[in-house]
Motif scaffolding. Sequence first.
Motif, short mmCIF file in Angstrom:
data_model
loop_
_atom_site.label_atom_id
_atom_site.label_comp_id
_atom_site.label_asym_id
_atom_site.label_seq_id
_atom_site.Cartn_x
_atom_site.Cartn_y
_atom_site.Cartn_z
N ARG A 70 0.83 -1.20 0.00
CA ARG A 70 0.00 0.00 0.00
C ARG A 70 0.87 1.26 0.00
O ARG A 70 0.60 2.22 -0.72
CB ARG A 70 -0.93 -0.01 1.20
N THR A 71 1.94 1.24 0.82
CA THR A 71 2.86 2.38 0.87
C THR A 71 3.53 2.58 -0.48
O THR A 71 3.68 3.71 -0.96
CB THR A 71 3.92 2.16 1.96
N ASP A 72 3.95 1.48 -1.10
CA ASP A 72 4.60 1.56 -2.41
C ASP A 72 3.65 2.12 -3.46
O ASP A 72 4.05 2.95 -4.30
CB ASP A 72 5.09 0.17 -2.84
N MET A 73 2.40 1.71 -3.41
CA MET A 73 1.41 2.22 -4.36
C MET A 73 1.19 3.72 -4.17
O MET A 73 1.08 4.47 -5.14
CB MET A 73 0.09 1.47 -4.18
N MET A 74 1.15 4.15 -2.90
CA MET A 74 0.96 5.57 -2.61
C MET A 74 2.12 6.39 -3.16
O MET A 74 1.93 7.43 -3.80
CB MET A 74 0.85 5.76 -1.10
N THR A 75 3.35 5.88 -2.92
CA THR A 75 4.54 6.58 -3.39
C THR A 75 4.55 6.68 -4.91
O THR A 75 4.87 7.73 -5.47
CB THR A 75 5.81 5.86 -2.90
#
Length: 217
Positions: A105-110
């Motif tokens: 999820r963090t990677d997608m946000m970034t």
Amino acid sequence: MSEKDNLELWRQVEKTDPRYTSKVNSRGGFTAIGAQYQTKEATKLWGPMGGTWGIRKLLFGMTHDAEGSPIEIWAEGEFFYPGGSIEIASDMSYKPGNDSRKKLRTDMMTKALSQLGFSADVFMGLFDDNKYVQQRLHEVLVEEEWEEDRIGFCSTLDALGFGYEEICLWQQARDKPRPSAMRRSEREILLDWVSDRDNKDRVRYDIEALSAHLEEA
């Protein structure tokens, strides 16, 4: 739509605070950006996550090998923001107890924020230049100090009989930076100098001459 309009958001968010980055030596070396910092920058612009921006329609899944064992976990969803939405996906090797969903999820946000221009200077390789990083650090410190000092500085100028834009005009005529672009110590020196009676009269004379020249032009 003009180029200026198209890049308005990009220009607002492209510069990164070096204090929230770190050098990673794996995969050939790269600059990593703090996810919480990116969230803060987006919140500053759009408000709390989940209101007008965030990830929705989030879906997780797994890829298995021929024997049915999980080898990869993936995620896909839609990043939405006030100007539209972006389909986004990410994947990683599966490892039990690895907080895989959180990391995806963090990677997608970034990834989504980077496509809108957030921290573009990092992704465009500018952080490989140490001179650029040092300049950005200087700019960030100047911006923070100005936010802290702005009201008091302008109040002091007002008490001396000067408007902020008048001092900016005077500084510009001397090929000097605006007070907002100076470090706190430099602004303090400026105020001390202008506070002197003789210097104050000189500055007032210079400003009146500059204003008259502008009116004639």
